[in-house]
Design a protein around this motif. Structure first.
Motif, PDB file in Angstrom:
ATOM      1  N   ALA A 116       2.562   1.759  -7.046  1.00  0.00           N
ATOM      2  CA  ALA A 116       3.447   1.138  -6.058  1.00  0.00           C
ATOM      3  C   ALA A 116       4.112  -0.119  -6.570  1.00  0.00           C
ATOM      4  O   ALA A 116       4.342  -1.054  -5.823  1.00  0.00           O
ATOM      5  CB  ALA A 116       2.694   0.848  -4.754  1.00  0.00           C
ATOM      6  N   ASP A 126       5.992   2.220  -2.122  1.00  0.00           N
ATOM      7  CA  ASP A 126       4.623   2.378  -1.634  1.00  0.00           C
ATOM      8  C   ASP A 126       4.068   3.764  -1.951  1.00  0.00           C
ATOM      9  O   ASP A 126       4.704   4.781  -1.655  1.00  0.00           O
ATOM     10  CB  ASP A 126       4.586   2.126  -0.124  1.00  0.00           C
ATOM     11  CG  ASP A 126       3.210   1.726   0.366  1.00  0.00           C
ATOM     12  OD1 ASP A 126       2.235   2.435   0.027  1.00  0.00           O
ATOM     13  OD2 ASP A 126       3.104   0.716   1.074  1.00  0.00           O
ATOM     14  N   CYS A 127       2.883   3.798  -2.540  1.00  0.00           N
ATOM     15  CA  CYS A 127       2.267   5.087  -2.908  1.00  0.00           C
ATOM     16  C   CYS A 127       1.549   5.732  -1.725  1.00  0.00           C
ATOM     17  O   CYS A 127       0.987   6.822  -1.870  1.00  0.00           O
ATOM     18  CB  CYS A 127       1.307   4.895  -4.073  1.00  0.00           C
ATOM     19  SG  CYS A 127      -0.002   3.689  -3.767  1.00  0.00           S
ATOM     20  N   TYR A 128       1.538   5.064  -0.574  1.00  0.00           N
ATOM     21  CA  TYR A 128       0.923   5.654   0.624  1.00  0.00           C
ATOM     22  C   TYR A 128       1.940   5.757   1.764  1.00  0.00           C
ATOM     23  O   TYR A 128       1.658   5.439   2.909  1.00  0.00           O
ATOM     24  CB  TYR A 128      -0.287   4.836   1.055  1.00  0.00           C
ATOM     25  CG  TYR A 128      -1.500   5.096   0.187  1.00  0.00           C
ATOM     26  CD1 TYR A 128      -2.225   6.279   0.314  1.00  0.00           C
ATOM     27  CD2 TYR A 128      -1.896   4.185  -0.778  1.00  0.00           C
ATOM     28  CE1 TYR A 128      -3.323   6.532  -0.495  1.00  0.00           C
ATOM     29  CE2 TYR A 128      -2.999   4.426  -1.592  1.00  0.00           C
ATOM     30  CZ  TYR A 128      -3.706   5.605  -1.441  1.00  0.00           C
ATOM     31  OH  TYR A 128      -4.795   5.857  -2.241  1.00  0.00           O
ATOM     32  N   GLN A 129       3.128   6.239   1.430  1.00  0.00           N
ATOM     33  CA  GLN A 129       4.116   6.534   2.452  1.00  0.00           C
ATOM     34  C   GLN A 129       3.645   7.721   3.291  1.00  0.00           C
ATOM     35  O   GLN A 129       2.771   8.485   2.860  1.00  0.00           O
ATOM     36  CB  GLN A 129       5.461   6.833   1.800  1.00  0.00           C
ATOM     37  CG  GLN A 129       6.046   5.633   1.051  1.00  0.00           C
ATOM     38  CD  GLN A 129       7.409   5.915   0.485  1.00  0.00           C
ATOM     39  OE1 GLN A 129       8.266   6.484   1.151  1.00  0.00           O
ATOM     40  NE2 GLN A 129       7.622   5.509  -0.764  1.00  0.00           N
ATOM     41  N   THR A 151      -0.867  10.838  -4.556  1.00  0.00           N
ATOM     42  CA  THR A 151      -1.633   9.667  -4.974  1.00  0.00           C
ATOM     43  C   THR A 151      -3.110  10.007  -5.112  1.00  0.00           C
ATOM     44  O   THR A 151      -3.767   9.589  -6.066  1.00  0.00           O
ATOM     45  CB  THR A 151      -1.440   8.516  -3.963  1.00  0.00           C
ATOM     46  OG1 THR A 151      -0.054   8.136  -3.951  1.00  0.00           O
ATOM     47  CG2 THR A 151      -2.286   7.310  -4.338  1.00  0.00           C
ATOM     48  N   THR A 172      -0.243  -1.651  -1.466  1.00  0.00           N
ATOM     49  CA  THR A 172       0.287  -0.850  -0.366  1.00  0.00           C
ATOM     50  C   THR A 172       0.311  -1.679   0.914  1.00  0.00           C
ATOM     51  O   THR A 172      -0.388  -2.682   1.038  1.00  0.00           O
ATOM     52  CB  THR A 172      -0.565   0.419  -0.148  1.00  0.00           C
ATOM     53  OG1 THR A 172      -0.004   1.194   0.919  1.00  0.00           O
ATOM     54  CG2 THR A 172      -2.005   0.064   0.215  1.00  0.00           C
ATOM     55  N   ASN A 214       0.099   0.234   3.803  1.00  0.00           N
ATOM     56  CA  ASN A 214      -0.271   1.288   4.740  1.00  0.00           C
ATOM     57  C   ASN A 214      -1.773   1.590   4.710  1.00  0.00           C
ATOM     58  O   ASN A 214      -2.399   1.594   3.651  1.00  0.00           O
ATOM     59  CB  ASN A 214       0.526   2.559   4.433  1.00  0.00           C
ATOM     60  CG  ASN A 214       1.994   2.384   4.777  1.00  0.00           C
ATOM     61  OD1 ASN A 214       2.328   2.087   5.921  1.00  0.00           O
ATOM     62  ND2 ASN A 214       2.865   2.532   3.797  1.00  0.00           N
ATOM     63  N   ILE A 243      -4.523   4.389   2.714  1.00  0.00           N
ATOM     64  CA  ILE A 243      -5.376   4.203   1.543  1.00  0.00           C
ATOM     65  C   ILE A 243      -6.850   4.455   1.877  1.00  0.00           C
ATOM     66  O   ILE A 243      -7.623   4.879   1.017  1.00  0.00           O
ATOM     67  CB  ILE A 243      -5.193   2.779   0.950  1.00  0.00           C
ATOM     68  CG1 ILE A 243      -5.925   2.662  -0.394  1.00  0.00           C
ATOM     69  CG2 ILE A 243      -5.639   1.710   1.930  1.00  0.00           C
ATOM     70  CD1 ILE A 243      -5.688   1.345  -1.104  1.00  0.00           C
TER      71      ILE A 243
END
Length: 227
Positions: free
Chosen positions: A3, A7-10, A19, A37, A39, A42
């Motif tokens: 990220a 963001d890798c946790y969209q 992810t 992130t 969000n 995770i």
């Protein structure tokens, strides 16, 4: 680093689990990773993160720009609520995962007054470190932000824009390495001093543990020996 750009946790990650699959690879190879992130998704990967933590292979930064839900809705719509983000800090910390909180960006006259209370709150939840960046508006983003701030905060739009300019030598943006993320001038210095004080008051005995790079054998496939 996960990220660094987005963001890798969209929300789509909930379905695709890209992810999560990448984390499984990193765990298998004992490759250290940093994650940032905003969000709470995770927490779905708490099992993997906990195992990686036992080998000092992971650290997490949670982006929290405000303690006020109203500000969050204005500045970061369609992201996890402040309540969820604070809960994420708590749960990660309780599971031994090192948590840094990023107050990024600091926007003068929007969230700059929240530095001390925010650091105090996240330290109570187990965060061991905090960081920040000062807002900068490169390229067309400056035009978009100017229109947005005049619509969203019409009573103080000029003040906000002028204070951002004060942080970047009269411009809304500064691309100079070493200056662009921190800014310069009186307002940027005030922000810096507030964070220094906050760390002294609430995180004096805390530190972000270093990642362990010794467990990852980067030549285990011998691929790089070809070069």
């Amino acid at each position: 680093m996960f990220a660094g750009n987005t963001d890798c946790y969209q929300p789509i990650e909930k379905k695709l689990e890209i992810t999560r699959q990448m984390l499984k690879v990193l765990l298998k190879l004992k490759h250290p990773v940093s994650i940032i992130t905003k969000n709470s998704l995770i927490l779905r990967d708490l099992d993997i993160l906990t195992e990686m933590t036992s080998m000092n292979l992971v650290r997490v930064s949670i982006s929290i720009t405000s303690l006020l839900e109203e500000t969050r809705r204005m500045v970061e719509p369609r992201t996890a609520t402040i309540k969820k983000r604070l809960e994420t800090v708590r749960i990660l910390s309780e599971n031994g995962i090192p948590v840094n909180v990023m107050m990024a960006p600091i926007i003068p006259s929007i969230n700059s007054h929240e530095i001390l209370p925010l650091v105090k709150r996240v330290s109570e939840l187990g965060a061991v470190s905090v960081g920040y960046t000062v807002v900068r508006l490169n390229g067309v983003i400056g035009e978009i932000f100017t229109k947005w701030v005049r619509t969203t905060y019409p009573d103080r739009a000029d003040k906000i824009l002028h204070q951002i300019e004060c942080c970047h030598n009269g411009s809304l943006n500064d691309s100079r390495y070493g200056n662009r993320m921190r800014g310069e001038g009186k307002i940027a210095e005030q922000i810096k001093m507030q964070f220094k004080l906050a760390r002294k008051l609430y995180l004096k005995e805390s530190h972000f543990p270093p990642l362990d790079f010794t467990k990852f054998d980067k030549y285990q496939t011998n691929q790089m020996t070809l070069f």
